[in-house]
Design an enzyme around this catalytic site. Structure first.
Site, PDB file in Angstrom:
ATOM      1  N   GLN A  87      -2.624   6.612   1.058  1.00 11.72           N
ATOM      2  CA  GLN A  87      -2.603   7.999   0.307  1.00 11.72           C
ATOM      3  C   GLN A  87      -2.113   7.831  -1.235  1.00 11.72           C
ATOM      4  OE1 GLN A  87       1.032   9.825   1.720  1.00 11.72           O
ATOM      5  NE2 GLN A  87       0.311  12.064   1.022  1.00 11.72           N
TER       6      GLN A  87
ATOM      7  N   GLY B  44      -4.736  -0.058  -1.557  1.00  9.92           N
ATOM      8  CA  GLY B  44      -5.015   0.866  -2.560  1.00  9.92           C
ATOM      9  C   GLY B  44      -5.794   1.979  -1.932  1.00  9.92           C
TER      10      GLY B  44
ATOM     11  N   TYR C 185       8.668  -0.122  11.699  1.00 13.04           N
ATOM     12  CA  TYR C 185       8.262   0.375  10.113  1.00 13.04           C
ATOM     13  C   TYR C 185       9.579   0.453   9.385  1.00 13.04           C
ATOM     14  CZ  TYR C 185       6.925   3.608   6.301  1.00 13.04           C
ATOM     15  OH  TYR C 185       6.781   4.269   5.081  1.00 13.04           O
TER      16      TYR C 185
ATOM     17  N   ILE D 162       5.445  11.872   1.214  1.00 12.84           N
ATOM     18  CA  ILE D 162       4.627  12.196  -0.033  1.00 12.84           C
ATOM     19  C   ILE D 162       3.668  13.263   0.388  1.00 12.84           C
ATOM     20  CG2 ILE D 162       3.183  11.351  -1.912  1.00 12.84           C
ATOM     21  CD1 ILE D 162       6.572  10.461  -1.902  1.00 12.84           C
TER      22      ILE D 162
ATOM     23  N   ASP E 132      -6.991  -9.381   1.049  1.00 10.91           N
ATOM     24  CA  ASP E 132      -6.248  -9.171   2.598  1.00 10.91           C
ATOM     25  C   ASP E 132      -4.971  -9.911   2.319  1.00 10.91           C
ATOM     26  OD1 ASP E 132      -6.988 -10.408   5.995  1.00 10.91           O
ATOM     27  OD2 ASP E 132      -5.298  -9.366   4.853  1.00 10.91           O
TER      28      ASP E 132
ATOM     29  N   ILE F   6      -8.664  -3.834   2.323  1.00  7.98           N
ATOM     30  CA  ILE F   6      -9.661  -4.568   3.065  1.00  7.98           C
ATOM     31  C   ILE F   6     -10.753  -3.724   3.637  1.00  7.98           C
ATOM     32  CG2 ILE F   6      -7.901  -6.201   3.833  1.00  7.98           C
ATOM     33  CD1 ILE F   6      -7.461  -4.445   6.568  1.00  7.98           C
ATOM     34  N   ARG F   7     -10.900  -2.421   3.225  1.00 10.34           N
ATOM     35  CA  ARG F   7     -12.016  -1.604   3.601  1.00 10.34           C
ATOM     36  C   ARG F   7     -12.744  -1.325   2.374  1.00 10.34           C
ATOM     37  NH1 ARG F   7      -9.607   3.765   4.664  1.00 10.34           N
ATOM     38  NH2 ARG F   7      -7.512   3.030   3.723  1.00 10.34           N
TER      39      ARG F   7
ATOM     40  N   LYS G  97      10.957  -2.446   6.537  1.00 13.67           N
ATOM     41  CA  LYS G  97      11.310  -1.860   5.248  1.00 13.67           C
ATOM     42  C   LYS G  97      12.827  -2.482   4.942  1.00 13.67           C
ATOM     43  CE  LYS G  97       7.446  -0.368   3.614  1.00 13.67           C
ATOM     44  NZ  LYS G  97       6.662  -0.957   2.545  1.00 13.67           N
TER      45      LYS G  97
HETATM   46  C1  VAH Z   1       5.853   8.161   7.492  1.00 11.37           C
HETATM   47  N1  VAH Z   1       4.769   9.144   5.436  1.00 11.37           N
HETATM   48  O1  VAH Z   1       5.691   9.318   7.638  1.00 11.37           O
HETATM   49  C2  VAH Z   1       5.502   8.028   5.674  1.00 11.37           C
HETATM   50  C3  VAH Z   1       6.548   7.894   4.876  1.00 11.37           C
HETATM   51  C4  VAH Z   1       8.784   8.693   4.294  1.00 11.37           C
HETATM   52  C5  VAH Z   1       7.688   8.654   5.307  1.00 11.37           C
HETATM   53  O2  VAH Z   1       7.050   6.598   4.862  1.00 11.37           O
HETATM   54  O3  VAH Z   1       5.887   7.139   7.947  1.00 11.37           O
END
Ligand code: VAH
Length: 374
Positions: A67, A64, A196, A226, A107, A90-91, A200
């Site tokens: 960004q 949460g 990443y 975003i 967590d 967790i912060r 996903k």
């Molecule tokens: C990134 N801001 O740059 C994120 C996002 C669409 C990119 O997933 O890794």
């Protein structure tokens, strides 16, 4: 409007006299900046209508403090009531976060902790924002695997065990150099070249499998980059766009780590969080798909710079390309094709590049003035 005018004048003075001329030009242009700052008062009426009748949606947002979490929590609290939306991370958050509504430690790597939170708080919606983003992930693959894959599995299992509605964001990063890029359709080759992106794609496929195998109400939107004025992105490749605005108002100079002609899909945070809530409120049986592209605009660093220079003409942007993040961006979509979301559940973006620039400059200016006044 006058207050905002004075605020922008004040910021300009701080940045030196040549900036005050630029801001003066903006003010004298008579652009009504306030009206472009998006308000969700409409949900306020909805809230008094629905919350008074025991609306039992209880939401937990993981990750949460990233960004998007605080902005989404604000919107969901207007819709479902302050105490029905629990922000978690967790912060330790800044003190104002505790004042804005319930915040707890969670967590996602601790399955037992997650389970207890869901049961003890009678959670019905689980919004999973914890993730290691593209650039950070390439520098810490073990952490990205742990958070984005193991942590995600915990989320799926808790959600399935307790019949939750679960939202997991995907990203333009779920596509790769062999995907069609301009625009990138919803269903196409997905061979991302970052941990990443791989994690996903895994999340999309596993979520859809759990939906078909166990009936899990899994939902996923592929977010563009975003932009937000009052929260910092967390180590991604699209972060330059947010950093550019802050530099434009602070010093008038920005060194960009991507090439000036690198086009990427982008979206203002208000469109992003509204899309997420609208998508989550669609009855599950009305959704033909579980994973959708959503698109708003696409621009290059050069195009963003030119739009900001219409307001701050002295802005200077230089380029010092970061090979890692340039390689990531070169494998991503230039634009997302999102006709399915517009057809299936009425998605419609509200911010294009001019509105984005006006709103970001106004809100960052307000934020600076408030910080200096404290
Ligand atoms: C990134 N801001 O740059 C994120 C996002 C669409 C990119 O997933 O890794």
């Amino acid at each position: 409007m006058m207050l905002l005018v004075q605020m922008m004048r004040g910021t300009a003075m701080h940045a030196g006299s040549r900036w005050s001329r630029s801001v003066e030009r903006l003010i004298s242009s008579g652009r009504d900046i306030n009206s472009s700052a998006h308000h969700f008062s409409g949900f306020g009426e909805a809230c008094t209508l629905s919350c008074g009748h025991g609306d039992q949606t209880k939401v937990l947002i993981t990750g949460g403090l990233g960004q998007l979490g605080i902005g989404l929590a604000k919107l969901l609290r207007r819709r479902f009531g302050k105490n029905n939306v629990i922000l978690s991370d967790i912060r330790k958050p800044p003190s104002h976060v505790y004042d804005d509504g319930p915040f707890i430690f969670s967590d996602i790597l601790d399955f037992k902790n997650l389970r207890e939170i869901v049961v003890n708080n009678n959670i019905s919606w689980l919004i999973h924002y914890s993730a290691v983003l593209s650039a950070v992930g390439e520098n810490n693959i073990a952490l990205a695997k742990e958070v984005n894959i193991t942590g995600f599995h915990n989320i799926l299992d808790v959600a399935t065990e307790h019949g939750l509605r679960v939202f997991v964001p995907s990203t333009i990063g779920a596509f790769g150099p062999s995907s069609p890029r301009d625009p990138t359709p919803e269903l196409c080759v997905q061979r991302p070249q970052t941990i990443y992106g791989v994690s996903k794609v895994h999340a999309e496929l596993m979520g859809e499998y759990y939906h078909h195998r166990y009936g899990l109400d899994f939902r996923c939107l592929r977010y563009p980059g975003i932009l937000s004025a009052d929260s910092q992105p967390g180590g991604g490749t699209t972060d330059y766009a947010v950093q550019l605005f802050h530099a434009a108002l602070k010093t008038g100079h920005f060194e960009c780590y991507l090439r000036g002609d690198t086009q990427l899909p982008m979206m203002y945070i208000d469109d992003c969080v509204r899309a997420t809530l609208e998508f989550l409120e669609v009855p599950t049986d009305s959704l033909p798909s579980r994973t959708y592209n959503i698109n708003a605009m696409a621009f290059t660093p050069q195009e963003l710079t030119q739009e900001i220079q219409k307001v701050l003409p002295d802005l200077k942007v230089t380029y010092n390309v970061d090979p890692l993040r340039q390689a990531i961006a070169d494998g991503w979509p230039k634009a997302l094709e999102d006709s399915s979301a517009r057809r299936d559940w009425g998605w419609k973006h509200e911010y294009n590049l001019p509105e984005l620039v006006q709103t970001m400059l106004a809100l960052i200016t307000q934020g600076k003035q408030m910080a200096e006044a404290c």
